[in-house]
Design a protein around this motif. Structure first.
Motif, PDB file in Angstrom:
ATOM      1  N   GLU A  68      -6.364 -30.951  24.361  1.00 20.93           N
ATOM      2  CA  GLU A  68      -6.260 -29.857  23.134  1.00 20.93           C
ATOM      3  C   GLU A  68      -7.790 -28.901  23.360  1.00 20.93           C
ATOM      4  O   GLU A  68      -6.916 -27.926  22.826  1.00 20.93           O
ATOM      5  N   LEU A  69      -8.537 -28.444  23.652  1.00 19.36           N
ATOM      6  CA  LEU A  69      -9.290 -28.239  24.036  1.00 19.36           C
ATOM      7  C   LEU A  69      -8.950 -27.322  24.762  1.00 19.36           C
ATOM      8  O   LEU A  69      -9.102 -25.798  24.690  1.00 19.36           O
ATOM      9  N   GLU A  70      -8.378 -27.841  25.446  1.00 18.04           N
ATOM     10  CA  GLU A  70      -8.082 -26.957  27.161  1.00 18.04           C
ATOM     11  C   GLU A  70      -6.182 -26.160  27.010  1.00 18.04           C
ATOM     12  O   GLU A  70      -6.303 -24.681  26.666  1.00 18.04           O
ATOM     13  N   ALA A  71      -5.573 -26.281  25.604  1.00 18.65           N
ATOM     14  CA  ALA A  71      -4.549 -26.109  25.201  1.00 18.65           C
ATOM     15  C   ALA A  71      -4.857 -24.518  24.745  1.00 18.65           C
ATOM     16  O   ALA A  71      -4.437 -23.719  24.621  1.00 18.65           O
ATOM     17  N   PHE A  72      -5.813 -24.718  24.027  1.00 16.03           N
ATOM     18  CA  PHE A  72      -6.650 -23.776  23.046  1.00 16.03           C
ATOM     19  C   PHE A  72      -7.398 -22.510  23.659  1.00 16.03           C
ATOM     20  O   PHE A  72      -7.524 -21.292  23.526  1.00 16.03           O
ATOM     21  N   ALA A  73      -8.520 -23.428  25.195  1.00 17.27           N
ATOM     22  CA  ALA A  73      -8.928 -22.592  26.275  1.00 17.27           C
ATOM     23  C   ALA A  73      -7.614 -21.235  26.543  1.00 17.27           C
ATOM     24  O   ALA A  73      -7.960 -20.062  26.723  1.00 17.27           O
ATOM     25  N   ARG A  74      -6.756 -21.866  27.400  1.00 18.46           N
ATOM     26  CA  ARG A  74      -5.551 -21.842  27.800  1.00 18.46           C
ATOM     27  C   ARG A  74      -4.926 -19.951  26.972  1.00 18.46           C
ATOM     28  O   ARG A  74      -4.213 -18.954  27.838  1.00 18.46           O
ATOM     29  N   ARG A  75      -5.136 -19.898  25.922  1.00 19.23           N
ATOM     30  CA  ARG A  75      -4.863 -19.340  24.982  1.00 19.23           C
ATOM     31  C   ARG A  75      -5.727 -17.596  24.988  1.00 19.23           C
ATOM     32  O   ARG A  75      -4.880 -16.872  24.589  1.00 19.23           O
ATOM     33  N   LEU A  76      -6.640 -18.040  25.290  1.00 17.53           N
ATOM     34  CA  LEU A  76      -7.944 -17.063  25.455  1.00 17.53           C
ATOM     35  C   LEU A  76      -8.475 -16.607  26.932  1.00 17.53           C
ATOM     36  O   LEU A  76      -8.409 -14.900  26.911  1.00 17.53           O
TER      37      LEU A  76
END
Lengths: 259, 259
Positions: A140-148
């Motif tokens: 989940e955190l990776e998916a979030f980080a990839r938006r940035l």
């Protein structure tokens, strides 16, 4: 993880708030910060609301704690963050375990960059190191980080601590070398501006090189003992500068000999 | 000073040859260099002729000696440069007096930049420090230098020696800090690429600042003793790195306290 709250109002909090506010698919629901002046300023930059009242903390999917390294644990413990929410701190040198165990969903989101208030950076270029208390949360955190960011690296606390140390050398210590150069230039009646083309080209060369070792220049790299002696003599009035000059030159000299 | 000859085939000779060849109102009449492979290469880049035969040295208004610092005096003494010609060396840390007295028209032309073979630089941005054996020659040398750079500074040998020392800190030592950062990153399983956005931004911040002191970040600048301790512990296996970390951090800490 769409609804994001950011805790803090320092340089990193500001950069993060701007990046989250600008990212597709994310919403910055609130900035929480004790410093009213800065809190309001950062919230305005990121077009979000600000509060310093724990009772008014917004509900979010992810709480990003962007406060000073030593305050991470205390802030996380004190704030009424819902137990089920994900909580991540942003400090390179602070282990995941600094977050209270009552949060089942704990993580780290460390963007390796030097942040200055009022200065926009391209967040997409920044390597972000993530870690989480479970594999599912890490996804989940990776998916979030990839938006940035285009560079997201999974990293445990031990590896991240080393990465943070590497950043201190490549950034904080490099900047200190500029400052020492400025001090000597001033002593010669010139200001820092005269060194700027050199500072810019030095970084550009390293960026274009495989390794900084391949583009090292200067008297120590070419084993020019006579120039080193002249430089040490110029620093005779300042034993601290002389020692730094000597230690760093020795360190360069030895590597240049080996390769 | 229209007809220019360049002596040498190193990184600086290459950059200088390209800049002179490209400048309005100047003609690079010859490149003299002992190293045949490099001499031919540099001459080709600058579209001029090359020789390694002192008897074939071309007539020129100005002979620019761009050889290693320690070879300046010897090369100038050995070459059959006409007595009446102007001769300038290009070494920051070498005094004007290193050129033989038989040349009445002696000078220095020191471009403060880090040069790498094969890498083009915008010579117009480079601060050039000039010095000459007479005011009239200094005027001539300045007119020449202004054809190559927008920043020409008259500087005696003592000031230039300090400027060169400042450049060693701001360039050579900053690059060494990148290399030490790379070493730690490698130890953590990452390559130098991960540090490149940080290196680029650190230089960009300093370029945009009045002083590097204004943009210093990191644990030493914020007096974060706990992080310094953790970093020193990470370097326990490498006393040399540990000592450098400690000395540079202490140097930052003290200045940050004073300001």
């Amino acid at each position: 993880m769409k609804q994001i709250a950011i805790i803090g109002s320092g340089n990193l909090a500001e950069a993060l708030a701007r990046a989250v506010a600008a990212a597709d698919g994310l919403r910055l629901v609130q900035l929480f910060a004790r410093n009213a002046a800065r809190g309001g300023e950062v919230a305005a930059l990121a077009r979000t609301e600000w509060t310093d009242d724990p009772r008014r903390l917004a509900r979010a999917d992810l709480y990003l704690i962007a406060v000073s390294d030593r305050a991470v644990g205390e802030v996380a413990a004190r704030l009424p963050i819902p137990d089920g929410a994900a909580v991540a701190h942003t400090a390179g040198s602070v282990p995941l375990a600094a977050l209270p165990e009552r949060f089942a969903r704990r993580g780290v989101f460390y963007p390796m960059q030097t942040f200055t208030r009022g200065r926009e950076v391209d967040f997409g270029e920044i390597p972000v190191f993530i870690e989480a208390s479970s594999p599912a949360l890490c996804d989940e955190l990776e998916a979030f980080a990839r938006r940035l960011s285009r560079t997201v690296i999974r990293s445990d606390s031990a590896q991240r601590a080393k990465v943070h140390l590497a950043a201190v050398f490549a950034c904080n210590f490099a900047n200190r070398m500029y400052a020492l150069g400025e001090r000597i230039a001033r002593d010669a009646g010139l200001d820092f501006g005269v060194l700027k083309p050199l500072v810019t080209e030095t970084a550009a060369k390293a960026r274009d090189a495989r390794s900084p070792l391949d583009v090292q220049t200067g008297p120590a790299a070419r084993h020019d003992a006579a120039t080193l002696e002249r430089h040490l003599a110029l620093l005779a009035d300042d034993p601290e500068m002389q020692e730094l000059y000597s230690k760093i030159s020795q360190n360069i000299w030895e590597t240049s000999k080996r390769t």
